[in-house]
Each structure stands twice: as C-alpha cells, then as structure tokens.
Scaffold this motif. Structure first.
Motif, PDB file in Angstrom:
ATOM      1  N   SER A 139      15.011   4.133 -42.062  1.00  0.00           N
ATOM      2  CA  SER A 139      15.581   4.790 -43.241  1.00  0.00           C
ATOM      3  C   SER A 139      16.214   6.129 -42.880  1.00  0.00           C
ATOM      4  N   LYS A 140      17.483   6.287 -43.199  1.00  0.00           N
ATOM      5  CA  LYS A 140      18.146   7.583 -43.019  1.00  0.00           C
ATOM      6  C   LYS A 140      17.535   8.634 -43.939  1.00  0.00           C
ATOM      7  N   ASP A 141      17.112   8.220 -45.112  1.00  0.00           N
ATOM      8  CA  ASP A 141      16.512   9.178 -46.049  1.00  0.00           C
ATOM      9  C   ASP A 141      15.220   9.758 -45.486  1.00  0.00           C
ATOM     10  N   GLU A 142      14.420   8.912 -44.853  1.00  0.00           N
ATOM     11  CA  GLU A 142      13.190   9.408 -44.221  1.00  0.00           C
ATOM     12  C   GLU A 142      13.535  10.415 -43.124  1.00  0.00           C
ATOM     13  N   MET A 143      14.519  10.091 -42.318  1.00  0.00           N
ATOM     14  CA  MET A 143      14.920  10.984 -41.235  1.00  0.00           C
ATOM     15  C   MET A 143      15.427  12.307 -41.787  1.00  0.00           C
ATOM     16  N   LYS A 144      16.237  12.236 -42.827  1.00  0.00           N
ATOM     17  CA  LYS A 144      16.796  13.451 -43.420  1.00  0.00           C
ATOM     18  C   LYS A 144      15.692  14.329 -44.011  1.00  0.00           C
ATOM     19  N   SER A 145      14.757  13.722 -44.721  1.00  0.00           N
ATOM     20  CA  SER A 145      13.659  14.484 -45.309  1.00  0.00           C
ATOM     21  C   SER A 145      12.827  15.166 -44.232  1.00  0.00           C
TER      22      SER A 145
END
Length: 425
Positions: A139-145
């Motif tokens: 998940s890109k969202d996990e990485m971004k967070s």
C-alpha cells in the motif's frame, strides 16, 4: 558516548554568545536552558558557523563541550574512491560538509579484508503465485503515512536524542505489525545496540521448522533485506534533516514489504531478516557492528540486499528500478535484476558508483557475503539534489518524490525474500 541532547546543549553558547542574545538565557525548573523554538536553535547554529568560518568542528565544540574531546579521536576513514587514511572524528563533520561519503573502518579493520564472495547458484523463480499474492497487499498509503511520521523527527542523527527517538518509533511500528500476525507466523524483534546512541532494529521471520536446521549437516543461511534509518544534514549534524528520500524511502519500502509478508502468513524455509541500520551516515557504522557480530558468532548469510533511496524521480525522467553494479556480488545482482523484471512493472537497469562507494551492503560484501544494492536511479545522472539537506522532503515540486516508484522496490523486496527464503506450503 553520551547522547547529544540538542535541546540541552546550548547553555555555553547562550552565555558566551552576546552577539546572539543580549539578555540572560531563560532556565526551566531543572536548570536546563530552554529555547523557544527549533528555529531559534537553527539561527544560533548558523550564526556560530558564520562566526567560525563555517567550521563544523569548532561549532560542535561550543555546543557540546562535554563530548568535545571525542572530536579529536583518531578514525581510519576511507573516502569513497580513495585509500583509507587516519583522520579524526571531527574530520568526519568536515568531510560531510564537503559532500564526501566515507566508511569508518576504525573498529572493523579485520572485517574489511575484501574477501571474495564464494560462487553461488541462484534458484530458478518458482514462487510467482505466492509473491503476487503478497505484492497485492502493498500500500502506498501505508508507506506515505509511515514516512510522514518518520520525517516529523527534526533529524535522525545517530548521536542525537532524535536519532534514538526515531529508532524507538520505528521499533514500535514493527511491533504493531507483529502484534497483528497470524498465529502461525514465527517472528522475533530486537534492538541491536551500538557504541553510539541510536540502535539498529532487526525483525526476523524464523524458519517454519524451527530456529535450528532439522538436519545438523544442513546450514540455514539467512536472507537479509536492509535500509538505513538515520538521516544527516551535511552542513551541520544538529540542523534539520527530514531524510525523506535518504533513507526514509528505503526504510518505509522494506517496512511495507515486511508488513505485507506478515499479513500473508509468510512461512520461510530459512531465516529471513529485515534490518534497519543506525549510523550509516557516520561511516556505515551500524551495519559494520552487525556484520562483525554475525561473523564472530558464525551466523551464515546467504544473500543480502540494501535499499537506499527509492523514491526520487526527476521531472521528465523514466522511473528505473536500478541496481548498482560496482562493489556488489555480480551474479546475485544479475539474478535479482531478472527477478525485478518478473515482479515489478518498472523498467529495470544497472548503474555504477565510484570504487568503494555504496551503502550498508558494503559491510556484508567486504566480509565475503553475497550482497547487492538497489537504488532509485543512476547516481551520476539522477541523484536527488536535496539529499543531506533540510529540503529532503516528501512534498517536492512536480511530484518528484514518487511513492509509486518506491512501491516497485517493495515488490522486489518481497520477491527477493520469498524466492530465496522459500515458503513452506
């Protein structure tokens, strides 16, 4: 070595620098100096650098008098592309300010004997279905967070309180992932302490059949995926260094690969370890201490891959999952490039560095273990100009910081550990 507690290090400066403040410094109830904002602190540092001709050693002596003698300690430093020479701990600050990378060989001269890795035969890819099922969970969202949290620390300097706190935050993130693991996933987690304050963090998938080989005649060599968690501002180490790309991007890339593998119930045949190294910016310090212990304890390592800077793509450039081809195991590099072509949708390519240059994989390579290096692009052509400055941030103009690119490296990390670590059905 004491931790550089930056917020408490300004008492001598505040009393001695009338040019900076014309009134007595405020004190808190513990008799420690207080600084209203970190911006005020940065202004003090910049003023001192201007006063002392930009010399970081003289400024550090003022800011940290208790540890000033350590700046004179002799260190055997090998600047990338040159021979190792004896310098001092303070010289490391000057080398950084000149933008020069180096390895600090002082405590690991025997380790770095430049042994040649033994020839290895790398397996045919056979876990396509398993790898694909895991990469779908990335998940890109996990990485971004995670990266927004990691870069919220003022810096992650390996000798500072921020370097310690950011490492503890990372440890807790990994622990949270482990706490959600399916019951059958065998995991362990440790902080690997060093001679400097910031610890490395090691998470390990234990072999499905147990920590020891069921057959004493068969070794269980570890498969290692690495990144470095520290950051550095090369102008002066106590200035802000968000380190979004170097190497926050690699840190969250392998963290996301680890999370997806845990969620998938990864059950390897041999040990698989994820390493987040401390002190890379101080001369590849943390990984050298890890390799030294592994060598002394005769812990065998089958393959190691380092992810250092995985997200920067200059405007107008084609993203390339790049493998460095110098000072690495060439056969493992070729095999992993083929693996990347199988599991990544990105263009895959190779690039060179100057002799002796690299990241934490160098510690393993020089000790005789097969080790390779994955990076965001050709260092001579597309190197991130914001690295090692206060501007190494996520929010770059023209979308040059690419979580899409970093995600491709997470796919490579998953494929690397599954194809080499195996998966018990």
């Amino acid at each position: 070595m004491r931790t550089l507690t930056a917020l408490y290090a300004f008492l001598p400066v505040l009393f001695a620098s009338a040019a900076v403040f014309d009134q007595p410094p405020p004190q808190d109830v513990l008799r420690r100096p207080t600084v209203d904002t970190l911006t005020d602190r940065d202004a003090i540092i910049e003023s001192l650098l201007a006063t002392h001709a930009g010399d970081p050693v003289q400024v550090m002596r003022l800011l940290d008098p208790e540890n000033a003698s350590e700046l004179d300690a002799p260190r055997l430093l090998q600047v990338f592309g040159a021979e190792a020479v004896w310098m001092t701990e303070g010289d490391k600050l000057r080398l950084r300010q000149q933008g020069l990378g180096f390895i600090d060989l002082t405590d690991h001269q025997d380790l770095h004997a430049c042994h040649v890795s033994a020839e290895s035969t790398w397996p045919k890819l056979q876990y396509q279905e398993k790898v694909t099922s895991v990469t779908k969970l990335l998940s890109k969202d996990e990485m971004k967070s995670n990266l927004r949290n990691l870069t919220s620390f003022y810096n992650r300097y390996y000798r500072s309180e921020f370097g310690v706190k950011s490492s503890r935050w990372l440890y807790n993130q990994i622990l949270d992932i482990i706490s959600t693991a399916p019951p059958g996933v065998r995991l362990s987690l440790e902080t690997f302490t060093h001679t400097f304050p910031q610890p490395s963090v090691i998470a390990r998938f234990e072999p499905f059949f147990g920590r020891s080989s069921p057959n004493p005649s068969i070794a269980l060599p570890r498969i290692i995926v690495g990144a470095h968690q520290d950051s550095a501002n090369y102008r002066f180490p106590l200035l802000p260094a968000p380190g979004a790309d170097d190497d926050g991007s690699g840190t969250v890339t392998i963290l996301e690969a680890f999370r997806a593998l845990v969620q998938s119930g990864f059950a390897p045949e041999r040990p698989v370890e994820f390493h987040w190294y401390a002190g890379e910016e101080g001369g590849i310090l943390g990984s050298q201490e890890v390799v030294s212990e592994y060598t002394q304890l005769k812990k065998d390592v089958g393959a190691m891959i380092q992810f250092d800077m995985t997200a920067y793509v200059p405007k107008g450039e084609v993203p390339i999952v790049t493998f460095i081809t110098t000072d690495v195991d060439p056969n493992l590099t070729s095999w992993t490039m083929a693996l990347a072509e199988e599991y990544s949708t990105s263009v895959v390519g190779g690039a060179k560095l100057i002799a002796g240059a690299g990241s934490d994989h160098m510690s393993w390579h020089r000790a005789g273990f097969p080790a390779i290096f994955a990076a965001e692009g050709d260092p001579f052509r597309t190197f991130n100009p914001y690295a090692h400055t206060s501007e190494d941030k996520i929010d770059l103009a023209d979308g040059e910081f690419s979580f899409e690119h970093a995600l491709e490296f997470a796919k490579v990390a998953v494929g690397f550990v599954v194809e080499l670590g195996g998966w018990v059905q």
